[in-house]
Design an enzyme around this catalytic site. Structure first.
Site, PDB file in Angstrom:
ATOM      1  N   SER A  37      25.609  22.094   1.979  1.00 15.73           N
ATOM      2  CA  SER A  37      25.288  22.593   3.318  1.00 15.73           C
ATOM      3  C   SER A  37      25.422  24.107   3.402  1.00 15.73           C
ATOM      4  O   SER A  37      25.017  24.711   4.391  1.00 15.73           O
ATOM      5  CB  SER A  37      26.191  21.929   4.352  1.00 15.73           C
ATOM      6  OG  SER A  37      27.537  22.254   4.082  1.00 15.73           O
ATOM      7  N   HIS A  38      25.980  24.739   2.366  1.00 17.05           N
ATOM      8  CA  HIS A  38      26.041  26.205   2.332  1.00 17.05           C
ATOM      9  C   HIS A  38      25.193  26.769   1.195  1.00 17.05           C
ATOM     10  O   HIS A  38      25.271  27.957   0.903  1.00 17.05           O
ATOM     11  CB  HIS A  38      27.484  26.681   2.172  1.00 17.05           C
ATOM     12  CG  HIS A  38      28.347  26.338   3.338  1.00 17.05           C
ATOM     13  ND1 HIS A  38      28.244  26.987   4.538  1.00 17.05           N
ATOM     14  CD2 HIS A  38      29.297  25.395   3.501  1.00 17.05           C
ATOM     15  CE1 HIS A  38      29.115  26.471   5.389  1.00 17.05           C
ATOM     16  NE2 HIS A  38      29.759  25.493   4.793  1.00 17.05           N
TER      17      HIS A  38
ATOM     18  N   GLU B 298      27.308  16.821  10.296  1.00 15.90           N
ATOM     19  CA  GLU B 298      27.702  15.428  10.056  1.00 15.90           C
ATOM     20  C   GLU B 298      27.214  14.532  11.193  1.00 15.90           C
ATOM     21  O   GLU B 298      26.806  13.390  10.970  1.00 15.90           O
ATOM     22  CB  GLU B 298      29.225  15.314   9.919  1.00 15.90           C
ATOM     23  CG  GLU B 298      29.766  15.985   8.666  1.00 15.90           C
ATOM     24  CD  GLU B 298      31.291  15.979   8.628  1.00 15.90           C
ATOM     25  OE1 GLU B 298      31.858  14.994   8.148  1.00 15.90           O
ATOM     26  OE2 GLU B 298      31.911  16.977   9.083  1.00 15.90           O
TER      27      GLU B 298
END
Lengths: 337, 337
Positions: free
Chosen positions: A46-47, A187
């Site tokens: 996610s990064h 999420e």
């Protein structure tokens, strides 16, 4: 899942090329590329490359200053300020780090405030180099305004992560990094896409009542982790990573968003302590290793960041499998020749 | 409940007399009496007169050095060390506070390590004077070894509280102080006395499995608050309030206990930041007040420490009702004349 396997150096080069092609200065592009690559190396997707379209969007919209050069100033012997000039946070963090470490080594403790920069990145990547260089270190940043305080009903705080690093001479540092919300917005989004209900304690709906419906949660507010204690920590981060360093709170920033998908503006507070100065000759490192050994002797216990370090060893050897859908999004960001 | 109503100054005088009668030096006795009184004033009974028999037990057994005079040393311009000399922590904290504030005002950030002292007190009482004097401040201390890490099965960490204070010019500071365990041992003890089951997530039995039986919990281990995140914070406190300052971990201390009921030995780490130095002219205080106003506008929301401040106003006016059972324990500690 079809895709392409890339080596870590290929991911770094790809990121640098895409950002350079959209006008980002070489220093800024190199710093962002290092962060994106570190995230892919540790399987913190996610990064990683997933963020590249957002970085490029911020350059296209002009939200981020493509030619920003961070200005580092030693405010006092123990306090460093870095004006990010409206660029990306990784370049500002890298620019200030040597001054922060020098100040901590001289004073025992020092702090660094980043201001006027744009954040998308993982905080562990900010504390890990400090811990590897021998400093006990913290980083605090204010996330997107999306969290209701414990006992409240509507958005007040960001996801407000806290990262901490402890040096372990001869090994990877002990590092943790977590949002002070019960769950990240990503999420909740994944639960929505999967058609799954949220666990209790994650979110409130737009009416302020608890909800297990991801869509209502995204329209409402996330909850802090750990009840009133996590809520207090989230408030602390909001205060020390915004007003304390002269930066805007998450709510003030939310009012300025231009919705281009780029990273939000904001500051960051670092604190670093040099144990060699503070507890010389005390055997601090050995005492900590005995603590870690006692912890690891408990069956089933995993120390924070052990999963990331295992992933790092794996991706250095095997590379990273990038899904075809993401590769397609990235290819169009590169020079078409 | 029968009992005696005491004014706050009577509580302070009573505590000082009892400690002096058992040989404690005047400076130490005055510092402990101020802390006990502050706890009674704020209706934090578990840190108030209830602790007096334990303080006296520590003097009788010789665990605590009755004539200790804390030694304050400025290790660097930004770091203060206080050797408590084996006395009580409140005297060491008071002795070092002026040096910590001076260092933070000069450097922007400073830290103070207390070592060789004995703790029974509430951490909010340590950060509140710093916040009242204008400093953003933290205190960390290692509690009694009683908490299992998330994913583990046996005791590894103390209850390891964290306190934070934020100055609010013209009003009471924003202060929080919480154990990083889901519950304090005292709360489990109260459930046992009441014959009540524990809520889920509080504790493990001696077999390492979750339990709702208070007796099994007291023989087993408490759990951290907030799952893996609270567990990581507890580990952080264990590291920074023990090895980092050259002090013993909770597990090492547990092995030394002489079971006299007195306060355990241990260190404490303070961090203080001066916002006047760090963000001059930024309107930091006003920005924080807007944040607090937004928080308080949410119906039903109570900021941390608001309950304590309300209690303080009440006890200053009405005094404190001390139960007869506690008064009996205290009378025997006083000179019998």
């Amino acid at each position: 899942m079809t895709g392409t396997t890339l080596r870590l150096d290929e991911i770094e080069e790809l990121t640098r090329r895409a950002l350079g092609h959209h006008g980002l200065g070489a220093g800024q592009a190199a710093a962002v590329a290092r962060i994106v690559t570190a995230a892919e190396a540790d399987e913190c997707r996610s990064h990683g490359l997933y963020r590249l379209p957002g970085y490029v969007a911020a350059l296209r919209s002009g939200r981020v200053a493509a030619d920003a050069v961070p200005q580092v100033r030693r405010l006092t012997p123990g306090f460093v300020r870095v004006d990010g000039g409206g660029g990306f946070a990784p370049a500002a963090a890298e620019a200030g780090r040597p001054a922060l470490m020098e100040a901590a080594a001289a004073n025992g403790i020092a702090a660094m405030a980043l201001t006027r920069c744009h954040h998308f990145s993982a905080l562990w990547a900010d504390v890990e180099p400090l811990a590897e260089a021998g400093f006990v270190s913290w980083a605090f940043v204010v996330g997107q305004c999306s969290v209701a305080p414990f006992g409240g009903a509507t958005r007040l705080m960001g996801t407000n992560p806290i990262a901490f690093g402890w040096p372990r001479p001869g090994g990877h540092p002990f590092v943790f990094d977590f949002a002070t919300s019960a769950a990240a917005r990503g999420e909740v989004e994944l639960k929505r896409l999967a058609g799954e209900a949220l666990p209790p304690g994650w979110a409130l709906g737009p009416d302020g009542a608890p909800t297990d419906d991801p869509a209502r949660a995204l329209a409402g507010a996330l909850l802090p982790f750990g009840g009133h204690k996590g809520s207090a920590l989230s408030m602390m981060v909001e205060l020390i990573a915004a007003p304390l360093i002269g930066e805007a709170t998450s709510r003030a920033v939310a009012g300025l968003d231009i919705h281009d998908g780029g990273p939000p503006p904001g500051g960051e507070l670092f604190i670093a302590i040099d144990p060699k100065v503070v507890a010389p000759g005390s055997g601090w490192a050995d005492a900590a290793e005995r603590f870690f050994a006692d912890a690891s002797a408990q069956p089933g216990l995993r120390l924070p960041s052990e999963r990331r370090y295992a992933a790092r060893a794996r991706t250095r050897r095997d590379g990273v499998a990038v899904p075809e859908s993401l590769m397609e999004q990235i290819r169009v960001l590169l020079p078409q020749d």
